[in-house]
Scaffold this motif. Structure first.
Motif, short mmCIF file in Angstrom:
data_model
loop_
_atom_site.label_atom_id
_atom_site.label_comp_id
_atom_site.label_asym_id
_atom_site.label_seq_id
_atom_site.Cartn_x
_atom_site.Cartn_y
_atom_site.Cartn_z
N VAL A 532 -16.07 35.91 -5.47
CA VAL A 532 -14.87 36.13 -6.11
C VAL A 532 -13.91 35.35 -5.19
N SER A 533 -13.54 34.23 -5.55
CA SER A 533 -12.68 33.54 -4.70
C SER A 533 -11.10 33.74 -5.18
N GLN A 534 -10.01 34.07 -4.32
CA GLN A 534 -8.68 34.45 -4.95
C GLN A 534 -7.84 33.38 -4.05
N ARG A 535 -6.99 33.02 -4.85
CA ARG A 535 -5.76 32.44 -4.38
C ARG A 535 -6.25 31.40 -3.06
N SER A 536 -7.18 30.52 -3.43
CA SER A 536 -7.94 29.85 -2.55
C SER A 536 -7.30 28.41 -2.22
N PHE A 537 -7.61 27.69 -1.21
CA PHE A 537 -7.57 26.09 -1.28
C PHE A 537 -8.97 26.05 -0.75
N SER A 538 -9.02 24.34 -1.20
CA SER A 538 -10.61 24.04 -1.00
C SER A 538 -10.54 22.74 -0.42
N ASN A 539 -9.46 21.90 -0.29
CA ASN A 539 -9.69 20.27 -0.07
C ASN A 539 -8.26 20.20 0.87
N TRP A 540 -8.61 19.95 2.14
CA TRP A 540 -7.44 19.64 3.08
C TRP A 540 -6.84 18.28 2.76
N GLY A 545 -0.32 17.50 0.46
CA GLY A 545 0.82 16.92 -0.36
C GLY A 545 1.05 18.07 -1.54
N CYS A 546 0.19 18.97 -1.87
CA CYS A 546 0.43 20.08 -2.80
C CYS A 546 0.78 21.38 -2.63
N SER A 547 0.63 21.68 -1.38
CA SER A 547 0.89 23.14 -0.84
C SER A 547 2.28 23.16 -0.28
N GLU A 548 2.87 24.18 -0.11
CA GLU A 548 4.30 24.25 0.34
C GLU A 548 3.92 23.98 1.73
N ILE A 549 2.97 24.45 2.53
CA ILE A 549 2.94 24.51 3.90
C ILE A 549 1.80 23.52 4.35
N GLY A 550 1.32 22.68 3.48
CA GLY A 550 0.54 21.57 3.45
C GLY A 550 1.03 20.75 4.88
N PHE A 551 2.00 20.16 4.84
CA PHE A 551 2.63 19.21 5.86
C PHE A 551 2.76 20.00 7.12
N SER A 552 2.79 21.10 7.42
CA SER A 552 3.03 21.87 8.55
C SER A 552 1.72 22.89 8.80
N PHE A 553 1.20 23.65 8.10
CA PHE A 553 0.10 24.74 8.52
C PHE A 553 -1.06 23.93 8.51
N ASP A 554 -1.21 22.91 7.48
CA ASP A 554 -2.33 22.29 7.40
C ASP A 554 -2.63 21.24 8.47
N VAL A 555 -1.72 20.66 8.92
CA VAL A 555 -1.76 19.74 9.88
C VAL A 555 -1.95 20.53 11.34
N ASN A 556 -1.60 21.66 11.55
CA ASN A 556 -1.77 22.20 12.80
C ASN A 556 -3.13 22.86 12.64
N GLU A 557 -3.30 23.58 11.70
CA GLU A 557 -4.80 24.20 11.52
C GLU A 557 -5.95 23.41 11.44
N SER A 558 -5.94 22.04 11.03
CA SER A 558 -7.05 21.22 10.98
C SER A 558 -6.98 20.29 12.29
N GLY A 559 -6.02 20.68 13.34
CA GLY A 559 -6.24 19.89 14.51
C GLY A 559 -5.50 18.64 14.72
N ASN A 560 -4.27 18.79 14.21
CA ASN A 560 -3.29 17.61 13.92
C ASN A 560 -3.79 16.43 13.43
N ARG A 561 -4.80 16.65 12.16
CA ARG A 561 -5.09 15.67 11.48
C ARG A 561 -4.32 15.75 10.10
N THR A 562 -4.25 14.20 9.77
CA THR A 562 -3.58 14.32 8.45
C THR A 562 -4.53 13.37 7.35
N PRO A 563 -4.16 13.15 6.26
CA PRO A 563 -5.17 12.39 5.44
C PRO A 563 -5.24 10.90 5.72
N TRP A 564 -4.08 10.31 6.65
CA TRP A 564 -4.03 9.06 7.17
C TRP A 564 -4.70 8.75 8.41
N THR A 565 -4.65 9.91 9.23
CA THR A 565 -5.43 9.71 10.44
C THR A 565 -6.60 9.69 10.65
#
Length: 659
Positions: A532-540, A545-565
């Motif tokens: 049972v997968s709840q309130r999940s995300f699946s695609n960095w 661009g879709c999450s309220e924290i995508g530009f901040s949390f996601d960039v930090n947690e992915s190791g400072n990666r962005t979809p362009w870098t």
């Protein structure tokens, strides 16, 4: 022992918002409880007298909030008791009532033409308050009607969990004078207020100004009501400031605060303790743990004070190990004030000690008192005693282990009701969110209900969790590696400890990061019979661009990666990439107003495995957000659990039918 029922949480009282009187001899707090008929939560004010330890209900209307002491024997609170108290359409207002603690009915005191979030007394008839202001909203009421049909987006984040679009919205600080009804704005239209405290005639507040991107750092400021002057205490580009508290006994302004320079472990780096005094900021003590955090759970609702200064010393809660306890600064060292077995959810400084809302093993929230001259505490309320009376509440049996990298991992196992070691049982691995969140030894209604329904439930804090140090919590760029390893090794460990678990009938579930991990697990192993997968995300890539924290949390947690870098690295880290490998029947639960982990993220994974023929189902909740499991509408919380149980029962107990 009777079985715990799925809707028994409707009998729980959720305690929060302890506010102590000026003398410290009494306190008021809020108690919330589900109202099945209204499908919402009632909220009442209770009072506790520390001399007699009497705890009694003060109000019965059920809509009280924002309590404060106006004087020793008078409280002020917000409510809507009449039609006149409700704001007109396209307008805002908050009505406050006063009540004497010596007896008599509450009476209407004043109204403020904003939706007040928080209010604090400055002096007689003068209050500081915060409220959301939309700088894009037309002043004319008629024009506001049309404004409801379009949105202007110029900033990130452009929406926020449960709040819809927020571009142009700012939490703003005001000073209100009751005599004149004037609301004076302290912060400007671009400043995002995060918190404020009153210290004598000075308001201390923190936040940051921005017009494009919400910054990672913030600043601390003061506003002096005597002359209207504002001052910068800590510049907005130095660090990330967390909780703070003023020393009211200091001769001049003195503020303790949690601050993280983010120089070694990014935006998730744990804070240290700093102090502002004599016009400058200095480090008071190294700490390196979460200040203000406590172990996670689903039996609390509402906030409260987690940091204050008493007797010239700062006190605060922190999640260290698997407990949420109170810490203080003693000279230049931070140490634990006393041993509390569980979680201190909020607290206040009272005459002779501290009053606390706490969770202890096997119990719901209650009030506790810790005497200053004793290294112990006592329970002083019994508000939740009847709720669990004669119900089976499974003990959290210690099941920690050392992983293959030599790291100690904390874990627990809850035995099914009427456990017989000679029988075979299904089991559920339950994973927390975060990832910088921790399970403790306190009660979780969800897990206890599954144990009552005949399941083993096991849980742990893998690497990435809260409670340890920065190195343990650092999961940047490592999602799906060391954390996945710890969870799988923990599952192996539990199977060895409890041979009664049928290894062919194990399920897995989690929410938020736990939902991400559920998605990752089903794409990397077939060992689980249901998920049972709840309130999940699946695609960095898309979450940026879709999450309220995508530009901040996601960039930090992915190791400072962005979809362009580094798009390929992000794709490799995305569970949806491996959807074609999934064999595990999976239920997806999502809320339509969850903008933290937006709907598109859960539905990508659902569509991916559905396309490839895997039994799957999605249950989506209208009007709910990321907090569904903790503060969602009562009937929605029940339905969520029932959907989970039906899914696990189908694949772990009964006939497997395709959905």
């Amino acid at each position: 022992m009777q079985k715990l029922k799925v809707d028994d949480f409707m009998n729980y009282k959720f305690l929060s918002g302890i506010t102590v009187s000026p003398s410290g001899k009494k306190a008021v707090f809020l108690a919330k409880q589900a109202n099945r008929k209204k499908n919402s939560y009632d909220s009442w004010i209770y009072i506790v007298d520390f001399c007699t330890e009497e705890v009694r209900k003060l109000t019965s209307f059920g809509a009280e909030k924002n309590i404060l002491f106006d004087d020793e024997n008078t409280i002020l609170f917000a409510t809507q008791r009449t039609e006149e108290d409700k704001p007109e359409k396209f307008k805002e207002k908050t009505v406050f009532y006063r009540m004497s603690l010596n007896g008599g009915e509450a009476f209407r005191a004043f109204e403020i033409p904003y939706a007040v979030d928080e209010i604090k007394k400055i002096s007689d008839g003068v209050y500081g308050f915060s409220a959301i202001v939309d700088r894009n909203r037309p002043e004319d009421v008629e024009e506001r009607k049309e404004y409801q049909d379009y949105h202007i987006l110029e900033e990130l984040p452009y929406w926020a969990n449960g709040a819809y679009f927020v571009s142009g919205l700012r939490s703003t600080l005001f000073v209100f004078e009751e005599k004149t009804g004037e609301c004076k704005k302290v912060t400007d239209s671009y400043f995002a207020l995060e918190a404020f405290e009153v210290c004598g005639n000075v308001i201390v507040y923190k936040g940051a100004s921005y017009d494009r991107l919400l910054p990672k750092t913030n600043g601390m400021y003061s506003y002096d009501l005597s002359d209207g002057s504002a001052k910068e205490l800590c510049s907005a580009d130095q660090m990330r400031i967390g909780l703070f508290a003023c020393d009211h006994d200091a001769e001049s302004l003195k503020v303790y605060f949690a601050g993280s320079t983010m120089d070694r472990y990014g935006s998730g780096q744990y804070p240290d303790l700093y102090v502002y005094e004599n016009g400058s900021v200095s480090m008071a003590a190294k700490f390196g743990h979460s200040i203000g955090a406590v172990p996670t759970g689903d039996i609390s609702l509402g906030g409260g004070v987690k940091m204050l200064v008493a007797g010239g010393k700062p006190y605060f809660t922190a999640c260290v190990g698997t407990r949420g306890e109170m810490y203080t600064l003693d000279g230049t060292e931070i140490g634990k004030v006393f041993d509390f077995d569980g979680s201190i959810d909020c607290f206040g400084a009272a005459d002779g000690g501290f009053v606390m809302v706490g969770r202890t093993p096997g119990k719901l929230q209650e009030l506790y008192f810790r005497h200053a001259d004793q290294n112990s505490y006592e329970q002083i309320s019994t508000l939740n005693e009847e709720a669990l009376k004669d119900k089976y509440i499974g003990e959290l049996h210690e099941a920690g282990f050392t992983d293959s990298d030599g790291v100690q991992i904390d874990g627990w196992v809850i035995l099914p009701k009427d456990y017989d070691p000679a029988k075979k049982y299904p089991a559920i691995l339950d994973m927390h969110g975060g990832p910088k969140v921790a399970f403790g030894n306190t009660l979780f209604h969800e897990m206890q209900w599954f144990a009552n329904e005949g399941y083993f439930v096991f849980l742990c804090n893998p690497r990435g969790a809260d409670g340890r140090d920065d190195e343990f919590a650092d999961l940047r760029g490592k999602y799906g590696t060391i954390d996945f390893q710890d969870l799988m090794e923990f599952t192996d460990h539990v199977l060895k400890l409890y041979p009664a678990i049928d290894e062919k009938r194990i399920g897995v579930t989690g929410g938020s990061y736990g939902g991400w991990m559920t998605n990752w697990i089903i794409g990397h192993t077939d060992r689980f019979a249901a998920a049972v997968s709840q309130r999940s995300f699946s695609n960095w890539l898309s979450d940026f661009g879709c999450s309220e924290i995508g530009f901040s949390f996601d960039v930090n947690e992915s190791g400072n990666r962005t979809p362009w870098t580094d798009p390929m690295a992000l794709w490799d880290m995305s569970p949806v990439k491996y959807a074609d490998r999934v064999k595990t029947p999976t239920l997806f639960i999502h809320s339509l107003m969850d903008y933290n982990c937006p709907l598109s993220e859960g539905m990508q994974m659902f569509a991916g495995i559905k396309y490839h023929g895997v039994p799957s189902k999605a249950v989506l909740f209208e009007g709910e957000n990321h907090e569904l499991s903790r503060s969602g509408k009562p009937t929605h919380r029940v339905h969520r659990l029932e959907e989970m149980k039906a899914w696990f029962d189908q694949y772990l107990k009964g006939d497997q039918k395709e959905c």
